[in-house]
Design an enzyme around this catalytic site. Structure first.
Site, short mmCIF file in Angstrom:
data_model
loop_
_atom_site.label_atom_id
_atom_site.label_comp_id
_atom_site.label_asym_id
_atom_site.label_seq_id
_atom_site.Cartn_x
_atom_site.Cartn_y
_atom_site.Cartn_z
N ALA A 69 -11.27 51.87 -20.02
CA ALA A 69 -12.06 52.93 -19.18
C ALA A 69 -10.85 53.87 -18.64
CB ALA A 69 -12.54 51.46 -18.38
N ASP A 70 -11.98 55.02 -18.02
CA ASP A 70 -11.25 56.04 -17.33
C ASP A 70 -12.12 56.13 -16.36
OD1 ASP A 70 -8.85 57.42 -16.72
OD2 ASP A 70 -9.59 58.55 -16.61
N THR A 71 -11.89 56.61 -14.80
CA THR A 71 -12.42 56.76 -13.65
C THR A 71 -12.11 57.60 -12.83
OG1 THR A 71 -13.30 54.15 -13.48
CG2 THR A 71 -13.55 55.62 -11.45
#
Length: 187
Positions: A69-71
């Site tokens: 994931a990447d936010t």
């Protein structure tokens, strides 16, 4: 959930969300270049980086599911990543103060050679934050590992956020409802 999950993240917030979902996982970390091509939207950037992180595992997984994931935080066309210094964190929080910004989390699942990616977007509205509150937060909480320089579950989020349109857990760092649906599809 009976799938074996590899979480490719050192984020304690993502780990806690998976635990709260009763998902068993193990953590495996790899160094990945998080740069991205020019001209992408915030949604495309988050998915691009999450997919890049999953690609680092392409040759190594059997029946396990790799979760990456990447936010990112975006405001007025500007991407706010993780701050480089405490002064940079203060500057970012000043930018967010009194404004609405988007939090975008891109997620990629790698299972049996197939990539499944998706994203979620939440709109976060901050009240005006006095400089003293911003500086105190940065000094006490050291938000150097957080996109946009804040954690919604920490003091500045608890006292500064007026409302959210969208998923709370997305702002924490993992859109759990969408993730759960995608993991069920992988049965």
């Amino acid at each position: 959930m009976n799938k074996k999950i590899i979480l490719a993240s050192k984020s304690p917030r993502r780990q806690e969300l998976l635990r709260l979902m009763d998902i068993d996982f193990r953590i495996v970390l790899k160094e990945v270049d998080e740069s991205y091509p020019e001209g992408l939207t915030p949604e495309q950037i988050a998915v691009y980086i999450a997919t890049k992180k999953a690609e680092a595992f392409d040759e190594e997984v059997g029946d396990e599911v790799v979760l990456t994931a990447d936010t990112i935080v975006a405001i007025n066309g500007q991407i706010l990543g993780k701050p480089e210094t405490p002064a940079h964190a203060v500057e970012m929080l000043r930018t967010l103060s009194g404004s609405m910004h988007k939090v975008v989390t891109g997620v990629c699942l790698l299972h049996k050679g197939k990539y499944t990616s998706f994203y979620d977007v939440s709109e976060v509205h901050f009240r005006e934050l006095p400089d003293a509150e911003i500086k105190d937060y940065v000094d006490r909480y050291k938000p150097m590992d957080k996109a946009g320089s804040y954690g919604i579950q920490e003091r500045i989020g608890l006292i500064g956020i007026e409302r959210i349109n969208g998923s709370y857990t997305n702002v924490v760092g993992l859109p759990t409802e969408k993730l759960y649906r995608e993991l069920i599809i992988l049965r």
